[in-house]
Each structure stands twice: as C-alpha cells, then as structure tokens.
Motif scaffolding. Structure first.
Motif, PDB file in Angstrom:
ATOM      1  N   VAL B  70       0.683  -1.318  -0.149  1.00 57.99           N
ATOM      2  CA  VAL B  70       0.059   0.061   0.064  1.00 57.99           C
ATOM      3  C   VAL B  70       0.695   1.401   0.017  1.00 57.99           C
ATOM      4  N   LEU B  71       0.639   2.186  -0.891  1.00 58.96           N
ATOM      5  CA  LEU B  71       1.407   3.627  -1.086  1.00 58.96           C
ATOM      6  C   LEU B  71       0.842   4.205   0.143  1.00 58.96           C
ATOM      7  N   ARG B  75      -3.340   4.187  -2.237  1.00 55.61           N
ATOM      8  CA  ARG B  75      -3.302   3.341  -3.481  1.00 55.61           C
ATOM      9  C   ARG B  75      -2.532   1.816  -3.164  1.00 55.61           C
ATOM     10  N   ARG B  76      -3.400   0.905  -3.675  1.00 53.05           N
ATOM     11  CA  ARG B  76      -3.208  -0.466  -3.358  1.00 53.05           C
ATOM     12  C   ARG B  76      -2.517  -1.087  -4.468  1.00 53.05           C
ATOM     13  N   VAL B  77      -1.482  -1.961  -4.436  1.00 55.27           N
ATOM     14  CA  VAL B  77      -0.932  -2.969  -5.295  1.00 55.27           C
ATOM     15  C   VAL B  77      -0.979  -4.096  -4.839  1.00 55.27           C
ATOM     16  N   THR B  79       0.882  -7.772  -5.571  1.00 56.90           N
ATOM     17  CA  THR B  79       2.132  -8.044  -6.113  1.00 56.90           C
ATOM     18  C   THR B  79       2.069  -9.603  -6.656  1.00 56.90           C
ATOM     19  N   LEU B 148       2.361  -5.002 -17.084  1.00 52.68           N
ATOM     20  CA  LEU B 148       1.928  -3.792 -16.534  1.00 52.68           C
ATOM     21  C   LEU B 148       2.436  -2.639 -17.375  1.00 52.68           C
ATOM     22  N   ALA B 149       3.828  -2.631 -18.053  1.00 57.89           N
ATOM     23  CA  ALA B 149       4.435  -1.981 -18.865  1.00 57.89           C
ATOM     24  C   ALA B 149       3.995  -1.478 -20.223  1.00 57.89           C
ATOM     25  N   LYS B 151       0.822  -4.024 -21.620  1.00 56.46           N
ATOM     26  CA  LYS B 151      -0.395  -4.388 -22.303  1.00 56.46           C
ATOM     27  C   LYS B 151      -1.313  -3.665 -21.825  1.00 56.46           C
ATOM     28  N   GLU B 155      -5.589  -7.302 -22.710  1.00 58.24           N
ATOM     29  CA  GLU B 155      -4.407  -8.405 -22.563  1.00 58.24           C
ATOM     30  C   GLU B 155      -3.917  -8.807 -21.248  1.00 58.24           C
ATOM     31  N   ALA B 189      -8.318  -6.159 -10.025  1.00 55.78           N
ATOM     32  CA  ALA B 189      -7.716  -4.767 -10.564  1.00 55.78           C
ATOM     33  C   ALA B 189      -6.279  -4.283  -9.811  1.00 55.78           C
ATOM     34  N   ASP B 190      -6.230  -4.547  -8.764  1.00 54.30           N
ATOM     35  CA  ASP B 190      -5.008  -4.114  -8.097  1.00 54.30           C
ATOM     36  C   ASP B 190      -3.761  -4.931  -8.472  1.00 54.30           C
ATOM     37  N   GLY B 193      -3.069  -3.626 -12.335  1.00 54.18           N
ATOM     38  CA  GLY B 193      -2.848  -2.182 -12.362  1.00 54.18           C
ATOM     39  C   GLY B 193      -4.261  -1.481 -13.255  1.00 54.18           C
ATOM     40  N   LEU B 194      -5.452  -1.848 -12.939  1.00 55.64           N
ATOM     41  CA  LEU B 194      -6.394  -1.300 -13.436  1.00 55.64           C
ATOM     42  C   LEU B 194      -7.633  -0.882 -12.266  1.00 55.64           C
ATOM     43  N   THR B 195      -8.757  -0.565 -12.540  1.00 53.40           N
ATOM     44  CA  THR B 195     -10.086  -0.348 -11.656  1.00 53.40           C
ATOM     45  C   THR B 195     -10.807  -1.500 -11.691  1.00 53.40           C
TER      46      THR B 195
END
Lengths: 249, 249
Positions: B70-71, B75-77, B79, B148-149, B151, B155, B189-190, B193-195
């Motif tokens: 979590v940033l 913002r949540r990621v 991994t 993430l970079a 696609k 995709e 989504a997290d 890298g989408l909603t």
DNA sequence: CGGAGTTTTGACTGGAATCAACTGCGGTGG
DNA sequence: CCACCGCAGTTGATTCCAGTCAAAACTCCG
C-alpha cells in the motif's frame, strides 16, 4: 564432498587493470571475477540474448547496460539497467530472461556458470551473498511493479531519477545532485511504461518547476531532491525517520 | 568436477495435500514443513505484515492468499497471489516485502527462518531447489512488469486468466476450462494495475465475444483458450518453435 | 554545411479512470 | 415468508491523462 579447489580455480592469471588490486581470497561475489579477463563491449552490442542458454555469469566493470524484452508485435520493455559492480545471470539457472545490451562502450567479465556455482557451493558466505543478491533483485522488480501498476507519469520519472541517484551514489552531499543518464529517452520510456514524448514532457515540466535542470542530453541535475522525493510517493518505503522535509514554496 | 546431476528433481507436484503422509527425508523444500502444525487462517487475516521481521517461512497448504503493498496515500498494489504448495518468505532475509492476507479460509505451516536456512544449508539438493524457487519468483515478477508496462486492459485480463489456469492446473484436457477465482474484482484490479470497473467491463466484453463464461461470482469458464492466448500476447514466451504464422489478409 | 538521429513541442485522439446509478445476491430478523 | 440492508459487481456518462500523429528544433557527427 568438499573440494578444496580454491587454488586450482584461481590459476595464476594475474589480475589485469582491475580497480580492486589483489584478491587473496574470494570473499565477495565480485571477487570471483577478479582473475577473469575484462572484455570490452561496444555500444549497442549484446552481452547475451533472451532465451539463450544461461551458461555464463557476468560482472559489469564499466559502462552501463539495459535488459530488454520484446513482445512478438514489437512492443519493447526494459526490465532494468545494469551498472558497474552489478552481477547478471546468477539468478537464471536455465535461460536468460532478457537481452542485455550496452548503452555505452562498456566492460564486463564473465565466468562459466558451472565455475560460478561451484565456487558459491564452497563458501557459506558466498551462498548467503547470492541469496541476498537475488533478494535485492526481487525487491527492485517489485518496486517496479508498484511503479507501473499505480504511479502516474510524473511519479514514475521522479522515482526513476531518485533510484538512479541511489544506485550511482551522490558524490557530494550538496543539495543539488548531478546524475548521468547513459540511456536515451526511449530507453527510459520503455523502462517506465511510457512513451518517449511523455518522458520528454515530464522532464520539461519538472525543469520549469525548478525541480531539475537538464544540462546536457545525458545529464540531469536534481535541484530539489526532497521535493522530487515527495513526487515519487513512497519510493521504496525505508522506515527512515529523518524525514525532515523542506517546504520551500 | 562433479557439477551435474543436481537437476534431477522435478519441481512439481507429487502427492500433495495428503493428510500427513510419511516424510522419511526432506527431499523437497515442501517436505521441510511436513512435521509442522497446520494453522488455519481465516478470510482476511494476515500471515504477516509488510516490513515485519522476516523471521518465519511459510508453506501454503490450502486456500489462497494475496500479497499486498500500500502506498502512503492509499493506492493499493497486489504483487502476487499464493496457492497451495507455494512457499513464501524464503527470499526475504530481512523484512517481508508485502502483507500476505488470506482470500478465503486457508491453511499454512510455518518454519522459523533459522531452521529453514539450517536445513537448506545441509542439503545440496535443497539449496539448488531454493535458487530455482527464487528464480521462478523472479521470472513471474518480470512477466508482471511486462504486463503492466505494455499490455492493455484486455491483454492483462487474458494473461491473468491463463496464468491462473497454468498454476491451478487444468483438471481435464477438455477444450473449456473452469477456473476458480478466490479473489474479488478489486483484488484483480489491484494486481493488474486497473480499476474494478475496467476489469468488470473486460469480463463482460470477453463473455459477449464467447471467449469466457462467467458462471458464478468466483468462477470463470474459459471457452476458447487458444483465442484467449492470442489476446494475451507472448504470454511467457516459451520457445515453442511451431511458430507458423498465418498471414491472413 | 549537411544529414541523420534524438529530443522537444504542439494538436488531437482514445482508452481507462472517475463519478454515479443500478442490479443482484446473501444474510438477518421482523 | 418477505422486507430490508449491505456488499460486490455491473453498466452508463463523462473526464482526463497519456498516446498518437506530425512537425520543428537541437546535437552530434562527418
């Protein structure tokens, strides 16, 4: 099953032009490359290619490299940059996961993977260093995942510049920091998941705001590191407690 | 030299999830956890938290987990996801790089890190398994970086679904494949890298095109795996040489 | 000086994010 | 049983950030 082959492995090749000097015993992973010849790699040339048999391990001695992956339709991704002192190929027992190309005229040493593994096998210290090395690579990759998943263009560029500072080491502890950028805007874009135009625009925007100054093509001066760090968000959240932010308007 | 023959162990599943089979000798990393008690972790509960001292190594026995970062601004990621058979914590000698939380009621075993390392230290075979393990984690992370970079949303979802199929293993070799989704749309989504909205839209779009069918909330059937694989682009480019491109119009 | 490659800048587009409303489902309890 | 609630997910309208296309400017060479 111990083999005391340290002496035989070191041969009697003299260390040539190494910045390190004498190597009585390999105490660090880098030391393993001491006796190896230093190879010169010219700009654009590859150290190895993606999917090649990972039969060699390399130590970067001078210059800079990029690790490239290309999708079938041409989209390019740079998964990392390599600088002097870095070791590459140690973590891929099978195939290399990307192509490594020199950004500028560079130097590297190579070691056959079996030799590398045999040496590491002999030393407890080298083994834990290897795990630590792989762990650092992993956390860099995860940092990149966070950047790509959730940061916007400005935050990506800011994070990138600061990570360069961190790796290259600020020479003087002056408030402004000069950073060399051996890579092109395209390389940065493919690393940050952006386009060349967006990278360029962010650079000029940051410059106009006085965060950075773009002296030459391949050099940036960071004028306000703390402001940039704020932009970069949580850039690898060290639990540093000396936060101390300068709120200069 | 004696280097070869450490590759003889096949990584994947033998008799797993068996209730306490006999473990004469730890021949795989998983076997190390055999004697340990199985802990139950209820939904939402954490196995450990980011930045905690990485003093334990875990084996997932049942259920499913997410690794979260979590940033500072929320913002949540995610991994990664963890499934039965996975080992987590082995690659972080210092602090855990993320919080691991149960997606559903789950089970895990733990081993003190010193014990884990001591055991690995004793066995050449376990050591090379550990390196292989870290290498696999690394290549998964790099695959995520590529996703993430470069696609787009479709995709990403296609790649994700196929990676789930690959990990959970298709039971039957029928053309359609049922996949369980223990995570919510927000988790996906997290991870991608989408909603949440975009993930939902892509799911319905893929369903309308007949690529997938969304039976229940947490289950998807993949109706046209090969079509989905085309969408996913280079999804982990195996060096299949049956490239054979159809240059239709 | 000239030419090619790199970078910058501008005008416009588009895909995903955002904001907002609605649906569907499972549980709870009157 | 069903009314109600809350949550997860879906769908729609609109916005906006970064991408795309195009051209100009700058650099590094010979």
């Amino acid at each position: 099953m111990h083999i005391q082959s340290n002496l035989t492995l070191r041969n009697d090749l003299r260390v040539t032009t190494g910045p390190g000097g004498s190597h009585p015993l390999p105490t660090t992973l880098r030391d393993l490359f001491g006796p190896q010849a230093t190879e010169c790699i010219e700009q654009g040339q590859a150290l190895f290619w993606q999917s090649d048999d990972a039969s060699q391990v390399f130590e970067i001695v001078a210059g800079a490299f990029r690790t490239v992956r290309v999708l079938s339709d041409g989209r390019r991704v740079i998964t990392g940059f390599l600088f002097p002192g870095d070791i590459v190929g140690a973590g891929s027992p099978d195939r290399y996961p990307g192509t490594v190309e020199a950004l500028v005229p560079s130097k590297a040493r190579r070691l056959p993977r079996r030799r590398f593994e045999a040496e590491v096998e002999h030393s407890h210290s080298l083994r834990s260093q290897l795990v630590a090395h792989l762990s650092r690579e992993m956390s860099a990759a995860q940092e990149q995942v966070v950047l790509l998943a959730r940061k916007n263009a400005e935050e990506r560029v800011a994070s990138f510049l600061l990570s360069l500072v961190r790796r290259m080491g600020r020479s003087s502890q002056s408030p402004c920091i000069a950073v060399e950028l051996p890579m092109t805007r395209l390389d940065m874009a493919d690393y940050l998941g952006l386009t060349i135009e967006t990278v360029s625009r962010v650079f000029t925007r940051l410059a106009k705001r006085g965060y950075i100054a773009t002296a030459a093509r391949h050099e940036v001066t960071i004028l306000r590191p703390t402001a940039l760090a704020l932009l970069a968000v949580d850039d690898q959240e060290d639990d540093r407690d000396d936060v101390e932010i300068a709120w200069a308007s």
